[in-house]
Design an enzyme around this catalytic site. Structure first.
Site, short mmCIF file in Angstrom:
data_model
loop_
_atom_site.label_atom_id
_atom_site.label_comp_id
_atom_site.label_asym_id
_atom_site.label_seq_id
_atom_site.Cartn_x
_atom_site.Cartn_y
_atom_site.Cartn_z
N ASP A 12 -1.94 -62.11 20.59
CA ASP A 12 -0.48 -61.10 20.95
C ASP A 12 -0.95 -59.28 21.47
OD1 ASP A 12 2.23 -60.51 20.91
OD2 ASP A 12 2.32 -59.12 19.19
N ASP A 14 2.02 -57.52 22.57
CA ASP A 14 2.85 -56.26 21.37
C ASP A 14 2.49 -56.24 20.31
OD1 ASP A 14 4.69 -55.22 23.87
OD2 ASP A 14 5.67 -57.11 24.24
N THR A 126 5.37 -62.65 24.25
CA THR A 126 7.18 -62.74 24.27
C THR A 126 7.53 -62.30 25.86
OG1 THR A 126 7.48 -63.34 22.68
CG2 THR A 126 9.23 -62.18 23.87
C1 XBP Z 1 6.96 -58.51 21.70
C2 XBP Z 1 8.95 -58.42 21.92
C3 XBP Z 1 8.55 -58.65 23.36
C4 XBP Z 1 8.58 -56.68 23.37
C5 XBP Z 1 9.45 -56.42 25.03
O1 XBP Z 1 7.57 -59.41 20.53
O2 XBP Z 1 9.39 -58.43 21.15
O3 XBP Z 1 10.19 -58.56 23.55
O4 XBP Z 1 9.28 -55.90 22.65
O5 XBP Z 1 9.42 -57.29 26.33
P1 XBP Z 1 5.38 -60.62 20.75
P2 XBP Z 1 10.34 -58.07 27.73
O6 XBP Z 1 4.86 -58.96 20.56
O7 XBP Z 1 5.76 -61.08 19.21
O8 XBP Z 1 4.93 -60.89 21.44
O9 XBP Z 1 11.58 -57.16 27.69
O10 XBP Z 1 9.54 -57.72 28.66
O11 XBP Z 1 10.51 -59.38 26.81
MG MG Z 2 3.54 -58.64 18.48
#
Ligand code: XBP
Ligand code: MG
Length: 258
Positions: A12, A14, A126
């Site tokens: 993952d 973020d 995501t």
């Molecule tokens: C990460 C997210 C992302 C970011 C924003 O989730 O939820 O939406 O906050 O990205 P994860 P975008 O770590 O579970 O993948 O604005 O590009 O959608």
């Molecule tokens: Mg995450």
């Protein structure tokens, strides 16, 4: 090679590779709101609640529908969300290009070890692909874009995490059995997605996710650790290890009975 031999690490982005949410995505959303003349401000606390919805466009829609913020525009909501999100992505990638967000402890070391051992690597996230590219380039250099055999990201699947679709997409692209992989996640939405695809999962928590439910995780750590920067083990048995190296990753993986 048996299907349960560890063949690939799936990351993952973020919250896992880097703490991007509070000082990255949140700030970029707020800059996009100001630029659009909207009197919206996502505080650190409010953003923590909004993170229950994965995906930036989905998060803006959820905010509009659940919080009824001031909305003086004749623009259709769908168009507004798309425009805001484009601006947000621009602000976010600019922020990263300025070197604003470092990788979390142990991430670079583990990637280096995995590459040296010819383990296969993928990104499963995501977030928008441009955001992944910006983070990798700013922290590891443009060469690192080639380290990942698959970059499963953003709208490539319609249902974002916690749905397992993005992991199914990556497994299918790489022709991998889920039990031959180890996923690295930081959130409940993330682990619901990876476990939904039957992939053993290690969690590294962060400030936003520390009190979430990680039932089913192979291991829950505060971070991956490094020599000289030991991790704390919140759930799981790591013996005498003080950081997650490939040896420990393999042991965790072998210890699981799926
Ligand atoms: C990460 C997210 C992302 C970011 C924003 O989730 O939820 O939406 O906050 O990205 P994860 P975008 O770590 O579970 O993948 O604005 O590009 O959608
Ligand atoms: Mg995450």
């Amino acid at each position: 090679m048996s299907s349960s031999t560890l063949q690939a690490l799936l990351f993952d982005v973020d919250g896992t590779l880097a703490d991007t949410e509070r000082d990255g995505h949140r700030v970029a959303f707020n800059r996009a709101f100001v630029e659009a003349g909207l009197n919206w401000d996502w505080s650190v606390d409010l953003y923590g609640s909004l993170l229950s919805v994965a995906g930036g466009k989905e998060r803006i829609r959820h905010y509009i529908e659940s919080y009824n913020p001031p909305l003086e525009t004749s623009q259709p909501i769908d168009d507004l969300i798309i425009d805001l999100h484009k601006a947000k992505t621009r602000h976010y990638t600019e922020l990263l290009a300025q070197g604003g967000i470092p990788l979390r402890p142990g991430v670079k070391r583990l990637l280096d070890e995995a590459r040296a051992a010819h383990l296969r690597l993928a990104i499963v996230t995501t977030t928008t692909p441009a955001n992944v590219t910006a983070l990798l380039i700013s922290t590891l250099g443009s060469e690192s874009l080639n380290w990942f055999e698959c970059m499963a990201a953003g709208d490539v699947v319609p249902a974002k995490k916690p749905a397992p679709d993005i992991y199914h997409y990556a497994l299918n692209e790489m022709k991998l059995d889920p039990q031959s992989c180890l996923a690295f996640e930081d959130s409940r939405n993330g682990i619901l997605s990876s476990l939904g695809a039957n992939i053993p999962t290690v969690i590294t928590i962060n400030d936003y996710t520390q009190s979430q439910d990680f039932t089913g995780a192979a291991l829950v750590l505060d971070h991956l650790g490094d020599p000289g920067d030991p991790f704390q083990v919140l759930i799981g048995d790591v013996g005498a290890a003080t950081y997650l190296d490939l040896n420990l990753a393999q042991r965790i993986h072998e210890g699981l009975r799926w």
